[in-house]
Design an enzyme around this catalytic site. Structure first.
Site, mmCIF file in Angstrom:
data_model
loop_
_atom_site.group_PDB
_atom_site.id
_atom_site.type_symbol
_atom_site.label_atom_id
_atom_site.label_comp_id
_atom_site.label_asym_id
_atom_site.label_seq_id
_atom_site.Cartn_x
_atom_site.Cartn_y
_atom_site.Cartn_z
ATOM 1 N N ARG A 46 -23.669 53.661 -10.581
ATOM 2 C CA ARG A 46 -22.235 53.477 -10.333
ATOM 3 C C ARG A 46 -21.742 54.506 -9.322
ATOM 4 O O ARG A 46 -20.909 54.226 -8.478
ATOM 5 C CB ARG A 46 -21.433 53.602 -11.640
ATOM 6 C CG ARG A 46 -19.922 53.643 -11.391
ATOM 7 C CD ARG A 46 -19.072 53.511 -12.651
ATOM 8 N NE ARG A 46 -19.579 54.215 -13.792
ATOM 9 C CZ ARG A 46 -19.488 55.532 -14.008
ATOM 10 N NH1 ARG A 46 -18.929 56.320 -13.091
ATOM 11 N NH2 ARG A 46 -19.965 56.070 -15.106
ATOM 12 N N TYR A 98 -1.889 38.643 3.257
ATOM 13 C CA TYR A 98 -2.852 37.887 2.452
ATOM 14 C C TYR A 98 -2.334 37.761 1.020
ATOM 15 O O TYR A 98 -1.861 38.738 0.421
ATOM 16 C CB TYR A 98 -4.215 38.578 2.486
ATOM 17 C CG TYR A 98 -5.178 38.056 1.441
ATOM 18 C CD1 TYR A 98 -5.493 36.700 1.382
ATOM 19 C CD2 TYR A 98 -5.753 38.902 0.505
ATOM 20 C CE1 TYR A 98 -6.356 36.209 0.412
ATOM 21 C CE2 TYR A 98 -6.626 38.428 -0.455
ATOM 22 C CZ TYR A 98 -6.918 37.078 -0.502
ATOM 23 O OH TYR A 98 -7.763 36.597 -1.469
ATOM 24 N N ASP A 170 -5.894 46.793 7.321
ATOM 25 C CA ASP A 170 -6.820 45.766 6.860
ATOM 26 C C ASP A 170 -7.417 45.124 8.112
ATOM 27 O O ASP A 170 -6.735 44.386 8.833
ATOM 28 C CB ASP A 170 -6.066 44.744 6.011
ATOM 29 C CG ASP A 170 -6.978 43.665 5.438
ATOM 30 O OD1 ASP A 170 -8.080 43.450 5.981
ATOM 31 O OD2 ASP A 170 -6.588 43.014 4.445
ATOM 32 N N LYS A 195 -16.110 38.382 4.262
ATOM 33 C CA LYS A 195 -15.774 37.538 5.393
ATOM 34 C C LYS A 195 -16.740 37.771 6.571
ATOM 35 O O LYS A 195 -17.938 37.580 6.429
ATOM 36 C CB LYS A 195 -14.320 37.779 5.789
ATOM 37 C CG LYS A 195 -13.340 37.782 4.604
ATOM 38 C CD LYS A 195 -13.364 36.535 3.757
ATOM 39 C CE LYS A 195 -12.213 36.413 2.779
ATOM 40 N NZ LYS A 195 -12.086 37.455 1.763
#
Length: 379
Positions: A46, A98, A170, A195
């Site tokens: 982690r 978004y 972003d 993406k």
């Protein structure tokens, strides 16, 4: 190094154990220690994983940053950034945002006393007018999703510097192939790696890149403490995707341009949103901060009827009706009922997001086939 060389080599080192040129998938949760606290830099996956480390280094290099951090999704990256704030803090963002970002801002973090202002960030006077003593962050998304509005990153950074604020950019739609926000004054760059960066519609992941050591420490603490980290298999897939980012983006841009021009000249199309058109709002800003205009195109049909948009979406064959974007295959979508359904209709309309708007993620197929597909669907 030039970008294409960086995409293949930057931040990547051969595996120290075997010399493997491709970063191995370190599918392990824990690591053997010689003595308590005496280890090889890895204790628990982690916190750190060798496959993830290589990807984080590669992303930092591509964005001209110093530190990269990967998360289990783009929304997990957004979540980590907003967790740096405290109750009473305020954020300024675009009104053409978004849907997932809008949802987490208004439905999750607003409940913890963080206030969000949504405005037309194409006009920097509107941005600065919202700054007050509680403002801590300016959240920039450019090009925006789905209207492809262009926001002046450098201009926002100048406002932020004046008022001692953080600028988050972003960069999902543009990728570092088209623009590098850190070079324009942004403090934090975030991505949905799902993406264009991954590029093959086979992984869900997010990332943050920064230059500042203190920001990195804060975000790394949140990454480890909250635990929204990706697995090594997914990191391997994005590492592989990055190696062709420059090739894919070049073709996305070429095809995007031809699709936008085809739609602009079509008798049944009312309006096309694409930053490469001279009449597109803030086109000059796009020219200055981007090297090309990307593969995202949105448009509205004449008559602006939802049923006509649905008919076109149902008839498309090569453009596949699906959520997401940025894969090698062309996708089409209806933002009002899909990616932006979480934004109230009234707010969508105020931002100019028509109920019949169609969004295209133009892939890397042969352009003749894409144009033929659009022609038959619009016929």
């Amino acid at each position: 190094m030039k970008f294409g060389t960086k995409a293949i080599h930057a931040g990547i080192e051969p595996d120290p154990t075997t010399g493997a040129i491709m970063t191995p998938i370190y599918q392990t949760s824990t690591y053997v220690q010689r003595s308590p606290g005496d280890h090889k830099g890895y204790e628990y996956s982690r916190t750190h994983n060798p496959t993830r480390t290589q990807l984080q280094n590669a992303l930092a290099a591509l964005e001209n940053g110093k530190h990269g951090l990967c998360f289990s999704s783009g929304m997990a990256a957004v979540d980590a950034i907003i967790k740096m704030l405290k109750p009473g803090d305020e954020v300024i963002s675009t009104n053409d945002l978004y849907g997932g970002s809008y949802r987490i801002f208004t439905k999750v973090f607003q409940n913890y006393g963080i206030k969000f202002h949504f405005t037309d960030m194409g006009d920097l006077t509107k941005v600065e007018s919202l700054v007050n003593e509680n403002t801590r962050m300016i959240w920039v998304e450019t090009p925006t999703n789905p209207l492809l509005n262009i926001i002046d990153i450098k201009g926002c950074a100048e406002i932020a510097k004046k008022h001692k604020l953080l600028v988050v950019a972003d960069n999902t739609f543009a990728t570092p192939y088209l623009q590098t926000p850190l070079d324009l004054g942004a403090d934090i760059v975030m991505h949905s790696l799902t993406k264009y960066m991954g590029g093959h519609s086979d992984v869900v992941m997010g990332a943050i890149v920064v230059k500042d050591d203190d920001l990195h420490q804060q975000l790394a603490f949140i990454q480890n403490s909250c635990g929204a980290t990706p697995g090594p298999q997914d990191c391997f897939l994005v590492l592989r995707g990055l190696k062709t980012l420059h090739l894919r983006m070049e073709r996305h841009c070429q095809n995007g341009r031809q699709v936008a021009e085809f739609l602009k000249g079509h008798v049944k199309v009312e309006k096309v949103f694409w930053p490469g058109f001279e009449e597109h709002k803030n086109h000059k800003v796009a020219q200055e901060q981007m090297s090309d205009f990307g593969g995202m195109v949105s448009f509205v049909l004449k008559g602006d009827k939802v049923e006509d948009a649905v008919s076109v979406l149902e008839k498309l064959k090569i453009f596949t009706l699906a959520e997401s974007l940025g894969g090698v295959e062309s996708l089409c979508g209806h933002p009002a009922s899909m990616t932006h359904a979480s934004i109230p209709a009234e707010e969508r309309m105020k931002a100019g997001l028509s109920e019949s708007l169609i969004r295209l993620s133009v892939g890397v197929e042969d352009i003749e086939d894409l144009l033929s597909d659009l022609e038959q669907a619009l016929r």
